[in-house]
Design a protein around this motif. Structure first.
Motif, PDB file in Angstrom:
ATOM      1  N   LEU A 270       0.823  -1.220   0.000  1.00 43.49           N
ATOM      2  CA  LEU A 270       0.000   0.000   0.000  1.00 43.49           C
ATOM      3  C   LEU A 270       0.855   1.268   0.000  1.00 43.49           C
ATOM      4  CD1 LEU A 270      -2.762  -1.007   2.573  1.00 43.49           C
ATOM      5  CD2 LEU A 270      -3.204  -0.148   0.269  1.00 43.49           C
ATOM      6  N   LYS A 271       2.188   1.073   0.078  1.00 40.15           N
ATOM      7  CA  LYS A 271       3.126   2.203   0.216  1.00 40.15           C
ATOM      8  C   LYS A 271       2.739   3.061   1.431  1.00 40.15           C
ATOM      9  CE  LYS A 271       4.529   2.445  -4.632  1.00 40.15           C
ATOM     10  NZ  LYS A 271       3.924   1.152  -4.996  1.00 40.15           N
ATOM     11  N   PHE A 272       2.419   2.365   2.502  1.00 43.58           N
ATOM     12  CA  PHE A 272       2.006   3.007   3.740  1.00 43.58           C
ATOM     13  C   PHE A 272       3.142   2.833   4.751  1.00 43.58           C
ATOM     14  CE2 PHE A 272      -1.043   3.281   7.456  1.00 43.58           C
ATOM     15  CZ  PHE A 272      -1.511   4.542   7.154  1.00 43.58           C
ATOM     16  N   SER A 273       2.925   3.341   5.976  1.00 44.86           N
ATOM     17  CA  SER A 273       3.996   3.260   6.973  1.00 44.86           C
ATOM     18  C   SER A 273       3.539   2.392   8.154  1.00 44.86           C
ATOM     19  CB  SER A 273       4.322   4.679   7.459  1.00 44.86           C
ATOM     20  OG  SER A 273       4.900   4.624   8.728  1.00 44.86           O
ATOM     21  N   MET A 274       4.443   1.509   8.609  1.00 44.42           N
ATOM     22  CA  MET A 274       4.105   0.680   9.774  1.00 44.42           C
ATOM     23  C   MET A 274       3.885   1.545  11.015  1.00 44.42           C
ATOM     24  SD  MET A 274       3.661  -2.535   9.236  1.00 44.42           S
ATOM     25  CE  MET A 274       3.741  -3.332  10.837  1.00 44.42           C
ATOM     26  N   ASP A 275       4.450   2.766  11.030  1.00 46.77           N
ATOM     27  CA  ASP A 275       4.260   3.651  12.193  1.00 46.77           C
ATOM     28  C   ASP A 275       2.786   4.032  12.368  1.00 46.77           C
ATOM     29  OD1 ASP A 275       6.927   3.605  12.514  1.00 46.77           O
ATOM     30  OD2 ASP A 275       7.293   5.574  11.586  1.00 46.77           O
ATOM     31  N   LYS A 276       2.031   4.017  11.242  1.00 48.22           N
ATOM     32  CA  LYS A 276       0.612   4.391  11.325  1.00 48.22           C
ATOM     33  C   LYS A 276      -0.285   3.157  11.212  1.00 48.22           C
ATOM     34  CE  LYS A 276       0.583   7.965   8.268  1.00 48.22           C
ATOM     35  NZ  LYS A 276      -0.207   9.000   7.554  1.00 48.22           N
ATOM     36  N   ASP A 301      -7.729   3.614  23.955  1.00 48.37           N
ATOM     37  CA  ASP A 301      -7.166   3.707  25.315  1.00 48.37           C
ATOM     38  C   ASP A 301      -5.741   4.253  25.292  1.00 48.37           C
ATOM     39  OD1 ASP A 301      -9.502   2.716  26.282  1.00 48.37           O
ATOM     40  OD2 ASP A 301      -8.761   0.693  26.719  1.00 48.37           O
ATOM     41  N   GLU A 302      -4.994   3.909  24.249  1.00 47.98           N
ATOM     42  CA  GLU A 302      -3.588   4.349  24.172  1.00 47.98           C
ATOM     43  C   GLU A 302      -3.447   5.744  23.566  1.00 47.98           C
ATOM     44  OE1 GLU A 302      -1.724   1.227  21.879  1.00 47.98           O
ATOM     45  OE2 GLU A 302      -2.382  -0.283  23.326  1.00 47.98           O
ATOM     46  N   GLY A 303      -4.575   6.371  23.204  1.00 45.39           N
ATOM     47  CA  GLY A 303      -4.519   7.717  22.624  1.00 45.39           C
ATOM     48  C   GLY A 303      -4.070   7.726  21.168  1.00 45.39           C
ATOM     49  N   ARG A 304      -4.130   6.561  20.517  1.00 48.53           N
ATOM     50  CA  ARG A 304      -3.689   6.521  19.112  1.00 48.53           C
ATOM     51  C   ARG A 304      -4.828   6.832  18.148  1.00 48.53           C
ATOM     52  NH1 ARG A 304       0.372   1.984  17.331  1.00 48.53           N
ATOM     53  NH2 ARG A 304       0.323   3.345  15.495  1.00 48.53           N
ATOM     54  N   ILE A 305      -6.065   6.919  18.666  1.00 45.61           N
ATOM     55  CA  ILE A 305      -7.200   7.361  17.843  1.00 45.61           C
ATOM     56  C   ILE A 305      -7.826   8.556  18.542  1.00 45.61           C
ATOM     57  CG2 ILE A 305      -9.479   6.798  16.914  1.00 45.61           C
ATOM     58  CD1 ILE A 305      -8.788   3.906  16.866  1.00 45.61           C
ATOM     59  N   ASN A 306      -7.996   9.618  17.794  1.00 45.41           N
ATOM     60  CA  ASN A 306      -8.655  10.810  18.343  1.00 45.41           C
ATOM     61  C   ASN A 306      -9.779  11.235  17.417  1.00 45.41           C
ATOM     62  OD1 ASN A 306      -6.857  11.407  20.681  1.00 45.41           O
ATOM     63  ND2 ASN A 306      -5.341  11.381  19.045  1.00 45.41           N
ATOM     64  N   ARG A 307     -10.766  11.962  17.963  1.00 47.65           N
ATOM     65  CA  ARG A 307     -11.900  12.440  17.163  1.00 47.65           C
ATOM     66  C   ARG A 307     -11.392  13.212  15.951  1.00 47.65           C
ATOM     67  NH1 ARG A 307     -15.929   9.232  17.705  1.00 47.65           N
ATOM     68  NH2 ARG A 307     -16.456   8.864  19.876  1.00 47.65           N
ATOM     69  N   GLY A 308     -11.974  12.925  14.814  1.00 45.52           N
ATOM     70  CA  GLY A 308     -11.572  13.596  13.575  1.00 45.52           C
ATOM     71  C   GLY A 308     -10.560  12.794  12.761  1.00 45.52           C
ATOM     72  N   ASP A 309      -9.913  11.798  13.398  1.00 52.71           N
ATOM     73  CA  ASP A 309      -8.935  10.973  12.659  1.00 52.71           C
ATOM     74  C   ASP A 309      -9.649  10.133  11.599  1.00 52.71           C
ATOM     75  OD1 ASP A 309      -6.965  11.912  14.287  1.00 52.71           O
ATOM     76  OD2 ASP A 309      -6.610  10.017  15.352  1.00 52.71           O
TER      77      ASP A 309
END
Ligand code: UT7
Length: 329
Positions: A270-276, A301-309
């Motif tokens: 996908l030419k994406f990044s493992m960081d995301k 819970d870990e804060g990796r998803i926030n509203r608007g993402d």
């Protein structure tokens, strides 16, 4: 018309089996399992039933959503490892939670189940007849595992994840796929029917499948691997195209957790990044349809998803099924 996830919950049973524990029961070792799959440990039910795990995840999702129980009007269950032929797992979850009125049914789209259910929920919500839908994905896969087969027993764990969704103007797009010609690539047969007058065994039209033991999971690991690495990037791209977005718009990709090498290959294609890309397979193993909602709950819970993402989910599994959903959180 789109959807909004109001709350998410998860339940992982406390019993944990490590790779070293598996080395005591089959000819394997931590190095092989870690390198080939990325799995270090998995949770296992220890007296808990599938619907009881589902109810715990659902309770947390409902509490976090702040939706009163009597305003949940539909429960969609996803599972391949239910406790009962009937009623549905979703009915049992509703009973355990004390819900009086809700439409309940289960779907079986194997590991893609949660993505299929989210797409269904979006469609039901967009008609306006239902307001708040609980999706509960619960899997007791250790019920289907043959603990003498080292190539599959090390992969699977138990757990449940749930979300409460309602409709919104947020973007939502999904692409589902099915390849039924691959249905025998991953099979767990139900007990053969018996009756007092029967004179013949059932014939599955396939010698290999005829020889599978009832109740145990069999899979062609190589074929599933090939299917997974090609279909996941395709369905993600198709879901993005439907949403008029591109890969760079995604803030977090949550793939089905089956094998870290499958995830890495799909991300690379996908030419994406493992960081995301969200990964929890090291701690959970493969929990079929429960993987994605559990990962959603963990990521929140870990804060990796926030509203608007912008979140992208993608799964694949028996059937053969696959799917991707892109939406604004
Ligand atoms: O939710 C969907 C469910 N299924 C999947 O996603 C499965 C997709 N497939 C896979 O993840 C991989 O194909 C597996 C993890 C199942 C297998 O990995 P692999 O790299 O494809 O291994 P392999 O089947 O090619 O086996 C390589 C070797 C074999 O030995 P030989 O023939 O080379 O001597 C196996 O017997 O590894 C051996 N092996 C093991 N060795 C130690 C297989 N399982 C194990 C094990 N420990 N647990």
């Amino acid at each position: 018309m789109g959807i909004k996830i109001l709350g998410a919950g998860k339940y992982l049973p406390p019993l944990i089996a490590t790779n070293d524990d598996f080395a005591k029961i089959v000819d394997t070792n931590d190095e092989w399992i870690s390198k080939r799959t990325g799995i270090k440990e998995r949770h296992m039910a220890n007296g808990e039933l599938n619907f009881q795990m589902g109810a715990k995840a659902a309770k947390e999702a409902i509490e976090k959503s702040c939706v009163p129980l009597d305003e949940i009007d539909m429960i969609i269950g996803t599972t391949v490892s239910q406790d009962t032929y009937t009623p549905s797992m979703s009915s049992l979850v509703g009973m355990a939670l004390g819900i009086e009125n809700a439409v309940c049914f289960d779907i079986n789209a194997a590991c893609s189940g949660f993505v299929y259910a989210l797409d269904m929920a979006n469609k039901y919500l967009s008609f306006g007849e239902y307001k708040n839908i609980l999706i509960v994905s619960s899997e007791l896969l250790t019920r289907l595992v043959d603990y003498t087969d080292r190539s599959s027993c090390i992969l699977f764990g138990d757990g449940a994840g749930a979300v409460v969704v309602t409709n919104s103007d947020n973007k939502f797009s999904a692409k589902l796929r099915g390849v039924p010609s691959g249905a025998y690539k991953l099979v767990a047969k139900v007990n053969e029917p018996s009756n007092a007058f029967k004179t013949q065994s059932c014939d599955w039209g396939n010698d290999e499948v005829n020889n599978f033991k009832d109740g145990y999971m069999y899979m062609d690991g190589h074929e599933i691997y090939k299917f997974a690495t090609s279909t996941m990037p395709q369905v993600v791209q198709e879901a993005l195209e439907k949403a008029n977005m591109n890969i760079d718009d995604i803030d977090l990709l949550i793939p089905h957790q089956a094998n870290i090498r499958i995830i890495q290959t799909a991300v690379k294609n996908l030419k994406f990044s493992m960081d995301k890309c969200y990964v929890c397979i090291d701690k959970t193993g493969n929990m079929s349809s429960a993987c994605i909602p559990i990962a959603i709950a963990m990521a929140i819970d870990e804060g990796r998803i926030n509203r608007g993402d912008i979140i992208c989910l993608t799964g694949f599994g028996a059937g053969l099924t696959s799917g991707a959903a892109v939406f604004e959180f």
